[in-house]
Scaffold this active site. Sequence first.
Site, PDB file in Angstrom:
ATOM      1  N   LYS A   7       6.600  -9.514 -14.408  1.00  0.00           N
ATOM      2  CA  LYS A   7       6.060  -8.215 -13.982  1.00  0.00           C
ATOM      3  C   LYS A   7       6.233  -8.030 -12.474  1.00  0.00           C
ATOM      4  O   LYS A   7       6.597  -6.954 -12.010  1.00  0.00           O
ATOM      5  CB  LYS A   7       4.582  -8.104 -14.379  1.00  0.00           C
ATOM      6  CG  LYS A   7       4.015  -6.715 -14.139  1.00  0.00           C
ATOM      7  CD  LYS A   7       2.554  -6.614 -14.549  1.00  0.00           C
ATOM      8  CE  LYS A   7       2.052  -5.195 -14.361  1.00  0.00           C
ATOM      9  NZ  LYS A   7       0.579  -5.106 -14.480  1.00  0.00           N
ATOM     10  N   HIS A  12       8.546  -5.289  -8.039  1.00  0.00           N
ATOM     11  CA  HIS A  12       8.730  -5.472  -6.596  1.00  0.00           C
ATOM     12  C   HIS A  12      10.093  -5.971  -6.133  1.00  0.00           C
ATOM     13  O   HIS A  12      10.370  -5.913  -4.939  1.00  0.00           O
ATOM     14  CB  HIS A  12       7.649  -6.413  -6.057  1.00  0.00           C
ATOM     15  CG  HIS A  12       6.259  -5.925  -6.321  1.00  0.00           C
ATOM     16  ND1 HIS A  12       5.747  -4.796  -5.714  1.00  0.00           N
ATOM     17  CD2 HIS A  12       5.294  -6.378  -7.155  1.00  0.00           C
ATOM     18  CE1 HIS A  12       4.507  -4.600  -6.158  1.00  0.00           C
ATOM     19  NE2 HIS A  12       4.215  -5.537  -7.041  1.00  0.00           N
ATOM     20  N   LYS A  40       1.917   5.220 -10.565  1.00  0.00           N
ATOM     21  CA  LYS A  40       1.379   4.147  -9.708  1.00  0.00           C
ATOM     22  C   LYS A  40       1.346   4.684  -8.275  1.00  0.00           C
ATOM     23  O   LYS A  40       2.369   5.120  -7.759  1.00  0.00           O
ATOM     24  CB  LYS A  40       2.262   2.901  -9.807  1.00  0.00           C
ATOM     25  CG  LYS A  40       1.651   1.700  -9.086  1.00  0.00           C
ATOM     26  CD  LYS A  40       2.422   0.411  -9.299  1.00  0.00           C
ATOM     27  CE  LYS A  40       1.715  -0.730  -8.543  1.00  0.00           C
ATOM     28  NZ  LYS A  40       2.436  -2.006  -8.611  1.00  0.00           N
ATOM     29  N   ASN A  43       3.647   1.363  -4.120  1.00  0.00           N
ATOM     30  CA  ASN A  43       4.393   0.183  -4.579  1.00  0.00           C
ATOM     31  C   ASN A  43       5.469  -0.139  -3.555  1.00  0.00           C
ATOM     32  O   ASN A  43       6.094   0.757  -3.000  1.00  0.00           O
ATOM     33  CB  ASN A  43       5.029   0.458  -5.938  1.00  0.00           C
ATOM     34  CG  ASN A  43       5.642  -0.791  -6.548  1.00  0.00           C
ATOM     35  OD1 ASN A  43       4.933  -1.717  -6.958  1.00  0.00           O
ATOM     36  ND2 ASN A  43       6.964  -0.844  -6.601  1.00  0.00           N
ATOM     37  N   THR A  44       5.689  -1.435  -3.350  1.00  0.00           N
ATOM     38  CA  THR A  44       6.708  -1.884  -2.398  1.00  0.00           C
ATOM     39  C   THR A  44       7.832  -2.608  -3.134  1.00  0.00           C
ATOM     40  O   THR A  44       7.554  -3.449  -3.993  1.00  0.00           O
ATOM     41  CB  THR A  44       6.066  -2.839  -1.358  1.00  0.00           C
ATOM     42  OG1 THR A  44       5.033  -2.125  -0.665  1.00  0.00           O
ATOM     43  CG2 THR A  44       7.093  -3.336  -0.350  1.00  0.00           C
ATOM     44  N   LYS A  65      -6.397  -9.869  -0.312  1.00  0.00           N
ATOM     45  CA  LYS A  65      -7.316  -8.726  -0.213  1.00  0.00           C
ATOM     46  C   LYS A  65      -8.481  -8.850  -1.183  1.00  0.00           C
ATOM     47  O   LYS A  65      -9.572  -8.374  -0.913  1.00  0.00           O
ATOM     48  CB  LYS A  65      -6.559  -7.428  -0.472  1.00  0.00           C
ATOM     49  CG  LYS A  65      -5.669  -7.029   0.704  1.00  0.00           C
ATOM     50  CD  LYS A  65      -4.810  -5.822   0.361  1.00  0.00           C
ATOM     51  CE  LYS A  65      -3.914  -5.475   1.553  1.00  0.00           C
ATOM     52  NZ  LYS A  65      -2.892  -4.478   1.163  1.00  0.00           N
ATOM     53  N   ARG A  84       5.191   5.772  -1.748  1.00  0.00           N
ATOM     54  CA  ARG A  84       3.830   6.307  -1.723  1.00  0.00           C
ATOM     55  C   ARG A  84       3.839   7.669  -2.414  1.00  0.00           C
ATOM     56  O   ARG A  84       4.652   8.529  -2.067  1.00  0.00           O
ATOM     57  CB  ARG A  84       3.371   6.453  -0.272  1.00  0.00           C
ATOM     58  CG  ARG A  84       1.892   6.687  -0.072  1.00  0.00           C
ATOM     59  CD  ARG A  84       1.542   6.517   1.403  1.00  0.00           C
ATOM     60  NE  ARG A  84       1.754   5.127   1.841  1.00  0.00           N
ATOM     61  CZ  ARG A  84       0.839   4.167   1.718  1.00  0.00           C
ATOM     62  NH1 ARG A  84      -0.349   4.441   1.205  1.00  0.00           N
ATOM     63  NH2 ARG A  84       1.110   2.940   2.111  1.00  0.00           N
ATOM     64  N   HIS A 118       1.967 -11.374  -7.541  1.00  0.00           N
ATOM     65  CA  HIS A 118       1.331 -10.147  -7.027  1.00  0.00           C
ATOM     66  C   HIS A 118       1.811  -9.877  -5.612  1.00  0.00           C
ATOM     67  O   HIS A 118       2.020 -10.808  -4.835  1.00  0.00           O
ATOM     68  CB  HIS A 118      -0.191 -10.340  -7.100  1.00  0.00           C
ATOM     69  CG  HIS A 118      -1.004  -9.530  -6.151  1.00  0.00           C
ATOM     70  ND1 HIS A 118      -1.290  -8.196  -6.373  1.00  0.00           N
ATOM     71  CD2 HIS A 118      -1.587  -9.854  -4.989  1.00  0.00           C
ATOM     72  CE1 HIS A 118      -2.026  -7.755  -5.354  1.00  0.00           C
ATOM     73  NE2 HIS A 118      -2.220  -8.743  -4.510  1.00  0.00           N
ATOM     74  N   PHE A 119       1.991  -8.584  -5.289  1.00  0.00           N
ATOM     75  CA  PHE A 119       2.329  -8.163  -3.930  1.00  0.00           C
ATOM     76  C   PHE A 119       1.040  -7.732  -3.258  1.00  0.00           C
ATOM     77  O   PHE A 119       0.388  -6.795  -3.710  1.00  0.00           O
ATOM     78  CB  PHE A 119       3.330  -7.003  -3.966  1.00  0.00           C
ATOM     79  CG  PHE A 119       3.804  -6.589  -2.600  1.00  0.00           C
ATOM     80  CD1 PHE A 119       4.928  -7.170  -2.037  1.00  0.00           C
ATOM     81  CD2 PHE A 119       3.098  -5.645  -1.861  1.00  0.00           C
ATOM     82  CE1 PHE A 119       5.355  -6.807  -0.761  1.00  0.00           C
ATOM     83  CE2 PHE A 119       3.510  -5.285  -0.590  1.00  0.00           C
ATOM     84  CZ  PHE A 119       4.647  -5.869  -0.049  1.00  0.00           C
ATOM     85  N   ASP A 120       0.641  -8.406  -2.178  1.00  0.00           N
ATOM     86  CA  ASP A 120      -0.667  -8.129  -1.563  1.00  0.00           C
ATOM     87  C   ASP A 120      -0.574  -7.173  -0.382  1.00  0.00           C
ATOM     88  O   ASP A 120      -1.560  -6.531  -0.035  1.00  0.00           O
ATOM     89  CB  ASP A 120      -1.331  -9.431  -1.116  1.00  0.00           C
ATOM     90  CG  ASP A 120      -2.863  -9.334  -1.112  1.00  0.00           C
ATOM     91  OD1 ASP A 120      -3.421  -8.857  -2.116  1.00  0.00           O
ATOM     92  OD2 ASP A 120      -3.486  -9.711  -0.102  1.00  0.00           O
TER      93      ASP A 120
HETATM   94  P1  ADP Z   1       0.781  -5.817  -7.944  1.00  0.00           P
HETATM   95  O1  ADP Z   1      -0.600  -6.122  -7.470  1.00  0.00           O
HETATM   96  O2  ADP Z   1       1.795  -6.828  -7.553  1.00  0.00           O
HETATM   97  O3  ADP Z   1       1.263  -4.433  -7.604  1.00  0.00           O
HETATM   98  P2  ADP Z   1      -0.385  -5.961 -10.606  1.00  0.00           P
HETATM   99  O4  ADP Z   1      -1.650  -5.506 -10.026  1.00  0.00           O
HETATM  100  O5  ADP Z   1       0.167  -5.280 -11.800  1.00  0.00           O
HETATM  101  O6  ADP Z   1       0.783  -5.901  -9.517  1.00  0.00           O
HETATM  102  O7  ADP Z   1      -0.414  -7.529 -10.990  1.00  0.00           O
HETATM  103  C1  ADP Z   1      -0.934  -8.530 -10.194  1.00  0.00           C
HETATM  104  C2  ADP Z   1      -1.155  -9.771 -11.073  1.00  0.00           C
HETATM  105  O8  ADP Z   1      -1.299 -10.896 -10.247  1.00  0.00           O
HETATM  106  C3  ADP Z   1      -2.420  -9.668 -11.920  1.00  0.00           C
HETATM  107  O9  ADP Z   1      -2.115 -10.159 -13.204  1.00  0.00           O
HETATM  108  C4  ADP Z   1      -3.406 -10.583 -11.201  1.00  0.00           C
HETATM  109  O10 ADP Z   1      -4.272 -11.198 -12.101  1.00  0.00           O
HETATM  110  C5  ADP Z   1      -2.475 -11.614 -10.577  1.00  0.00           C
HETATM  111  N1  ADP Z   1      -3.009 -12.260  -9.356  1.00  0.00           N
HETATM  112  C6  ADP Z   1      -2.993 -13.583  -9.100  1.00  0.00           C
HETATM  113  N2  ADP Z   1      -3.521 -13.870  -7.912  1.00  0.00           N
HETATM  114  C7  ADP Z   1      -3.885 -12.682  -7.370  1.00  0.00           C
HETATM  115  C8  ADP Z   1      -4.486 -12.328  -6.152  1.00  0.00           C
HETATM  116  N3  ADP Z   1      -4.808 -13.244  -5.237  1.00  0.00           N
HETATM  117  N4  ADP Z   1      -4.725 -11.050  -5.910  1.00  0.00           N
HETATM  118  C9  ADP Z   1      -4.395 -10.110  -6.853  1.00  0.00           C
HETATM  119  N5  ADP Z   1      -3.805 -10.367  -8.028  1.00  0.00           N
HETATM  120  C10 ADP Z   1      -3.568 -11.659  -8.294  1.00  0.00           C
END
Ligand code: ADP
Length: 123
Positions: A7, A12, A40, A43-44, A65, A84, A118-120
Site C-alpha cells: 500500500k 507513495h 484523499k 498525498n506525497t 506524528k 493537495r 507509512h509516509f509521515d
Molecule cells: P499513509 O499514512 O502512508 O498516507 P495509510 O494511512 O493508508 O497511508 O497507511 C499507513 C499504515 O501504516 C497504517 O496501516 C498504519 O497502521 C501503519 N503505521 C505503522 N506505523 C505507523 C506510524 N508510526 N504512524 C502511522 N501509521 C503507521
Amino acid sequence: KESRAEKFQRQHMDPDTSTVTASYCNEMMKRRNMMVGQCKPVNTFIHEPLHKVRAICFQGNVRCKNGQSNCHQSSSKMRITDCRLKKGSKYPKCDYETQQLQKSIIVACECVQYEIVHFDGSV
Ligand code: ADP
C-alpha cells in the site's frame, strides 16, 4: 490482500517520473486508486529508487506524528511531489494542486524486513 508495504508503494512510490506536469496529481491520484469513495486530501509521491527509500529505515530515528517511535528521517533531500486537494473540489471530481519539492522525508518502518508502511511528512 494488499500488504501495508504494498500500500505504501502504491500510494507513495513513483521512481520513474522525471518530468512532473501540472496535471500530474490529477492523473496519479486516480491511477493509484486514491479517488475511491472519497478524494484523499493530501498525498506525497517520491521520485527516488525504492532501495534509497528503504535505506531511510536505517537513518535518523524520529518520533512520528501519531506518537509512535518507528519513524525515520532521510539524511539527504529527496525529489517529491505533494498533491493537495483544491478548495471547493468535490468527490468524484477530485482536483489537485501539484507541487514539486526537494525535501527530507519522514517514513514509518516496521521491523519485519524493514518495510516502509507509512509516509509521515517532509521537512
Ligand atoms: P499513509 O499514512 O502512508 O498516507 P495509510 O494511512 O493508508 O497511508 O497507511 C499507513 C499504515 O501504516 C497504517 O496501516 C498504519 O497502521 C501503519 N503505521 C505503522 N506505523 C505507523 C506510524 N508510526 N504512524 C502511522 N501509521 C503507521
